[in-house]
Design a protein around this motif. Structure first.
Motif, PDB file in Angstrom:
ATOM      1  N   ALA A  95      23.659 146.774  51.711  1.00 49.34           N
ATOM      2  CA  ALA A  95      22.916 148.031  51.640  1.00 49.34           C
ATOM      3  C   ALA A  95      21.810 147.956  50.593  1.00 49.34           C
ATOM      4  N   GLU A  96      22.110 147.317  49.439  1.00 46.77           N
ATOM      5  CA  GLU A  96      21.092 147.177  48.387  1.00 46.77           C
ATOM      6  C   GLU A  96      19.941 146.288  48.847  1.00 46.77           C
ATOM      7  N   LYS A  97      20.260 145.238  49.617  1.00 51.24           N
ATOM      8  CA  LYS A  97      19.211 144.364  50.144  1.00 51.24           C
ATOM      9  C   LYS A  97      18.331 145.126  51.138  1.00 51.24           C
ATOM     10  N   GLU A  98      18.955 145.915  51.977  1.00 48.60           N
ATOM     11  CA  GLU A  98      18.203 146.725  52.941  1.00 48.60           C
ATOM     12  C   GLU A  98      17.290 147.702  52.226  1.00 48.60           C
ATOM     13  N   LYS A  99      17.790 148.301  51.129  1.00 46.10           N
ATOM     14  CA  LYS A  99      16.989 149.243  50.340  1.00 46.10           C
ATOM     15  C   LYS A  99      15.781 148.538  49.741  1.00 46.10           C
ATOM     16  N   GLN A 100      15.981 147.353  49.194  1.00 43.46           N
ATOM     17  CA  GLN A 100      14.884 146.606  48.592  1.00 43.46           C
ATOM     18  C   GLN A 100      13.823 146.257  49.621  1.00 43.46           C
ATOM     19  N   GLN A 101      14.231 145.819  50.781  1.00 43.48           N
ATOM     20  CA  GLN A 101      13.267 145.456  51.824  1.00 43.48           C
ATOM     21  C   GLN A 101      12.458 146.669  52.290  1.00 43.48           C
ATOM     22  N   ALA A 102      13.132 147.803  52.458  1.00 39.40           N
ATOM     23  CA  ALA A 102      12.425 149.009  52.895  1.00 39.40           C
ATOM     24  C   ALA A 102      11.455 149.490  51.829  1.00 39.40           C
ATOM     25  N   GLU A 103      11.879 149.455  50.565  1.00 42.05           N
ATOM     26  CA  GLU A 103      11.000 149.867  49.470  1.00 42.05           C
ATOM     27  C   GLU A 103       9.782 148.968  49.365  1.00 42.05           C
ATOM     28  N   ALA A 104       9.989 147.673  49.591  1.00 45.31           N
ATOM     29  CA  ALA A 104       8.869 146.730  49.514  1.00 45.31           C
ATOM     30  C   ALA A 104       7.827 147.021  50.594  1.00 45.31           C
ATOM     31  N   LYS A 105       8.283 147.310  51.806  1.00 43.84           N
ATOM     32  CA  LYS A 105       7.340 147.615  52.877  1.00 43.84           C
ATOM     33  C   LYS A 105       6.593 148.916  52.611  1.00 43.84           C
ATOM     34  N   LEU A 106       7.300 149.898  52.117  1.00 40.52           N
ATOM     35  CA  LEU A 106       6.660 151.184  51.853  1.00 40.52           C
ATOM     36  C   LEU A 106       5.707 151.120  50.666  1.00 40.52           C
ATOM     37  N   ALA A 107       5.917 150.140  49.787  1.00 41.19           N
ATOM     38  CA  ALA A 107       5.018 149.966  48.636  1.00 41.19           C
ATOM     39  C   ALA A 107       3.791 149.136  48.994  1.00 41.19           C
ATOM     40  N   ASN A 108       3.786 148.536  50.167  1.00 43.87           N
ATOM     41  CA  ASN A 108       2.669 147.696  50.606  1.00 43.87           C
ATOM     42  C   ASN A 108       1.585 148.592  51.223  1.00 43.87           C
ATOM     43  N   GLU A 109       0.511 148.852  50.465  1.00 44.92           N
ATOM     44  CA  GLU A 109      -0.519 149.781  50.907  1.00 44.92           C
ATOM     45  C   GLU A 109      -1.225 149.300  52.167  1.00 44.92           C
ATOM     46  N   ALA A 110      -1.436 147.988  52.275  1.00 42.47           N
ATOM     47  CA  ALA A 110      -2.109 147.448  53.453  1.00 42.47           C
ATOM     48  C   ALA A 110      -1.266 147.684  54.718  1.00 42.47           C
ATOM     49  N   PHE A 111       0.038 147.488  54.569  1.00 46.76           N
ATOM     50  CA  PHE A 111       0.932 147.715  55.700  1.00 46.76           C
ATOM     51  C   PHE A 111       0.942 149.188  56.103  1.00 46.76           C
ATOM     52  N   ILE A 112       1.043 150.077  55.131  1.00 48.31           N
ATOM     53  CA  ILE A 112       1.087 151.512  55.390  1.00 48.31           C
ATOM     54  C   ILE A 112      -0.196 151.978  56.072  1.00 48.31           C
ATOM     55  N   ALA A 113      -1.329 151.406  55.677  1.00 50.83           N
ATOM     56  CA  ALA A 113      -2.616 151.813  56.246  1.00 50.83           C
ATOM     57  C   ALA A 113      -2.732 151.440  57.718  1.00 50.83           C
TER      58      ALA A 113
END
Length: 873
Positions: A821-839
């Motif tokens: 669960a902690e690994k899943e949380k880290q991966q999701a947070e990393a994607k959401l912190a990636n501004e290029a991906f979010i854009a």
């Protein structure tokens, strides 16, 4: 919530231990019919609500598509009847010209006869005999399904009244110069020996051939490609584009037509696509609609080369050959002359087939009767554009407009004997007389009636008003027209809906035939595949009704009914619906055995427990929600809402929570018994339009009322108790979390566990007995030692699991799940912190990742709490 105007008799608390649909459904339905519940009263002062049933073919039997649409129509009319409307659901059948004539001709063939042996009059009489003996099977099947139709108003498109309406509108259209007779290209079926409309042609990919043929000689040579080589015998020109430099020098010249002694001109026409193939098109005006149009523009002769059976009629070596035999023979002859430039086999291309008999359609020049649709189609489009008619779902409007805005004149004559004969007489000196129903037909030597009959869709296009008595000004027509809703499949929006719109607006002086068109999808198998005999996945709904009951089939179909989208269905889903019916039965039986009642006034809120107030609050919200979904034709959503309210909230929570109250007895039990009676009464009313049989049986037993069919529809009383809802939600959170913890520890559901509940200072203190009963928690004993502590919803539940689990193994398992669960949380947070991906990512993708993060955080909190609750190693 309910305003039952009936005078109830004493309730009967006796119910069999099990629900047996076969013992209930038939008797109930006949009782409803005998009591006249479905018979509408045109003299009533109630507001009208009208649905006319899409008339099934007289040759047909009930299939899942019928069962699906009938379930929805029945639900709509049952609800409106309960709401106080004078509800009319009008049944009937279509005479199905081609299909019915085929049935009787097959019967005659078994006797070694044809219809010509009998003659027209005797053959038509034979069809009527067949209709009386074999037709209308579907009407009995509709009763099995529970269709609440007004059988006293049953109609047939060939009955006297509807035949009068057909003749009346034909005469009116003829006099208004909207019907005419002309020679045009039509779709001809060489098997059925009749013209059929464009929308009765089904296209499929066939493995044919593409042959390129050299026309002309020397410099005056052109190459054309065709999939129907035999039609070259009827060519009267070669067409090229006027701007095509390759062929400008040939325009106006005559070139030799192979295999004949004729020469044909080269014409310039913008229809030709110079980029496609060689840029040359052979023109056969009598056997292709596009070629016919080219021929009309250039004054080309029309040369018919086949008879009605598809047999070649041109003198020469191909005379008497079937069209497909001629195709091979023509190609062979051309090959011998060295005129075949290229051949491709197999060549996959779209070929039209008769929807009735699957025969390949032959475009054919023929003298037929036509409806001039331009003004009629415009009126049909305008009625939707200006809001007089709503199409639901709205996105289907485009398909409707694409059709009515581009509608070609409608060929309405059919070369059959069964149907409405065209009311036109021809005189010996070329006279043409159209006869209305009140006119005398011409008599005397030399006068003959047109031999054709009208397209079946012509009479069914009058259905919304002819069935109500038009052209007479009947009480039914005055009361029930315009109809309210047309429920039909999106696949016949062209066949039927547009026809009814055109004729309704025309005959009724601009008054629309229906206010709403509710389009459904098609029923498919559980894998989303079209049901077909060739696929072996066709289901007879009667088999499922026999096995699981009609309510189960109806609920399954309604639950899958999202507007305009196809409905997958499998037997497992019908079985699940049967389980739902059993759940309703068993829960109501338990309630009756424990004092549930509708007698007396509902207690005041202050006399009720929080559990009572919670379920009444949820009940009123469900009533409002179901009403909203009905108005939007969201049958799937309303069925899901009722399913989850009844099964989850009423049966799984309220009934279970009330057991301690019932077992304790006293004033609290009486209050809860009255509340439970109210909840069941209202819930059964809400469910009744979709599942009428089981609800009728239970409701009359519970209330002593006459029938749910004529009971009042529930109303939202406005009662809400947000505090009670929050309190019970907290109780549910505690029970759910402890159940999950028990399951995670591998404890059996019935295994009792010592527990200490710290509920002091919370509203949950009043529910301790219910919580203990639901969770199988024993009081703490002298030796109690908390090995796990669960804080949830402001309460704390301490459990003594001594000796029930392997603590070390459980800690290892939970730790592994926590790490994931902690690994899943880290991966999701990393994607959401990636501004290029979010854009760049679509909103739904971002929302999905946010959901993964929220779930991971919830899992971490839960797993951490479970680890903390474990005793030290």
């Amino acid at each position: 919530m309910t305003e039952n105007a009936q005078t109830p008799s004493a309730p009967n608390s006796e119910l069999p231990t099990q629900y047996a649909p076969a013992e209930v459904e038939g008797k109930l339905y006949e009782r409803w019919v005998e009591r006249g519940y479905f018979t509408a009263d045109a003299a009533s002062e109630k507001p009208p609500y009208t649905i006319v049933i899409p008339p099934p073919n007289v040759t047909g039997s009930l299939h899942l598509g019928h069962a699906f649409q009938h379930t929805l129509m029945d639900a709509l009319t049952r609800r409106k009847r309960m709401q106080g409307y004078e509800a009319l659901w009008l049944p009937g059948m279509d005479h199905a010209g081609i299909a019915t004539q085929n049935k009787v001709e097959q019967q005659l063939a078994e006797e070694g006869k044809s219809r010509h042996d009998l003659g027209r009059e005797e053959f038509v009489e034979r069809v009527w005999q067949w209709k009386e003996e074999y037709g209308g099977k579907i009407l009995g099947q509709m009763r099995r399904l529970g269709d609440g139709v007004d059988w006293s108003r049953e109609r047939f498109t060939m009955d006297e009244g509807l035949s009068n309406a057909v003749q009346t509108i034909f005469k009116k259209l003829y006099d208004d110069e909207l019907i005419y007779r002309a020679e045009r290209i039509i779709n001809w079926c060489p098997r059925c020996l009749t013209a059929i409309s464009d929308i009765e042609v089904e296209y499929q990919e066939d493995a044919g051939e593409l042959v390129s043929i050299k026309y002309g000689e020397g410099e005056d040579t052109l190459v054309v490609a065709t999939t129907r080589a035999e039609t070259m015998l009827g060519d009267t020109a070669i067409a090229v584009h006027p701007d095509d430099e390759r062929y400008k020098h040939l325009v106006g010249k005559l070139i030799k037509l192979p295999l004949t002694d004729r020469s044909i001109p080269v014409v310039a026409d913008t229809h030709v696509d110079p980029e496609f193939g060689t840029g040359c098109v052979k023109v056969t005006p009598a056997h292709d609609p596009n070629d016919f149009a080219i021929g009309q523009r250039h004054g080309l002769p029309n040369m018919t080369i086949m008879d009605e059976h598809g047999v070649i009629t041109v003198h020469g070596p191909f005379l008497g050959l079937d069209r497909f035999e001629a195709r091979s023979a023509v190609v062979g002859a051309l090959r011998e002359q060295g005129r075949i430039v290229a051949e491709k086999r197999p060549y996959q291309h779209s070929v039209g087939h008769c929807s009735r008999c699957r025969t390949t359609i032959e475009p054919r020049l023929s003298l037929q009767w036509w409806v001039k649709v331009e003004t009629l189609a415009k009126a049909a489009g305008d009625a939707v554009r200006d809001g007089r008619v709503a199409i639901h779902p709205q996105e289907m409007e485009k398909r409707y407009f694409d059709w009515v805005d581009n509608l070609n004149d409608w060929c309405i004559s059919r070369q059959l004997w069964w149907g409405h004969r065209i009311p036109v007489w021809y005189g010996p000196d070329g006279e043409v007389v159209c006869v209305g129903p009140d006119d005398e037909a011409p008599t005397g030597e030399g006068w003959t009636q047109d031999t054709d009959v009208l397209d079946t869709w012509f009479s069914s296009g009058l259905w919304p008003f002819s069935t109500l008595g038009w052209p007479q000004k009947t009480p039914d027509l005055a009361k029930f027209y315009s109809t309210d809703v047309l429920v039909t499949g999106h696949d016949i929006i062209f066949f039927w809906v547009a026809r009814m719109m055109m004729f309704g607006l025309y005959a009724m002086d601009g008054e629309v035939p229906f206010k709403t068109i509710a389009l459904t999808g098609l029923v498919r198998d559980e894998r989303g595949k079209k049901m077909s005999k060739s696929f072996g996945n066709v289901v007879d709904p009667l088999d499922w009704m026999d096995k699981y009951g009609s309510d189960a089939v109806r609920f399954t179909l309604a639950k899958g009914a999202n507007p305009g989208t196809d409905v997958p269905i499998g037997e497992d889903w019908v079985q699940a619906s049967r389980n739902f019916a059993n759940k309703i039965w068993n829960a109501t039986r338990f309630a009756l055995m424990n004092g549930a009642t509708v007698e007396g006034a509902l207690p005041a809120p202050e006399e009720m427990s929080a559990t009572d107030r919670w379920i009444l609050s949820r009940l009123n919200k469900t009533v409002a929600q179901v009403d909203s979904y009905y108005e939007d034709f969201q049958f799937s959503k309303l069925s899901e809402a009722l399913y989850h309210f009844a099964w989850d909230e009423v049966f799984d929570w309220y009934v279970e929570l009330s057991k301690t109250t019932f077992f304790a007895g006293g004033a609290g039990a009486k209050v809860s018994g009255r509340v439970l009676g109210e909840v069941l009464d209202t819930t059964l009313r809400l469910l009744h339009p979709v599942v009428p049989f089981v609800t009728e049986t239970l409701w009359t037993t519970l209330t002593g009322g006459e029938s749910l069919v004529v009971a009042d529809w529930p109303k939202d009383s406005g009662f809400r108790d947000d505090a009670a809802e929050a309190e019970i939600e907290n109780l549910q959170a505690v029970v759910t979390e402890v159940r999950r913890f028990r399951a995670d520890q591998g404890l059996q559901p019935g295994q009792k566990v010592p527990a200490r509940l710290d509920l002091a200072g919370t509203p949950l203190a009043a529910h301790e007995a219910a919580i203990r009963q639901l969770l199988r928690l024993q009081p703490e004993g002298d030796s109690f030692s908390a090995t796990a502590t669960l804080p949830v919803a402001g309460a704390t539940v301490a459990l003594d699991l001594s000796g029930t689990i392997d603590v070390a193994a459980e800690r290892k398992r939970l730790s592994k799940d926590l790490a994931a669960a902690e690994k899943e949380k880290q991966q999701a947070e990393a994607k959401l912190a990636n501004e290029a991906f979010i854009a760049k990512a679509p909103d739904n993708v971002v929302d999905k990742i946010k959901g993964r993060l929220a779930k991971a955080e919830a899992d971490i909190a839960r797993l951490t709490a479970q680890l903390d609750a474990l005793p030290a190693a």
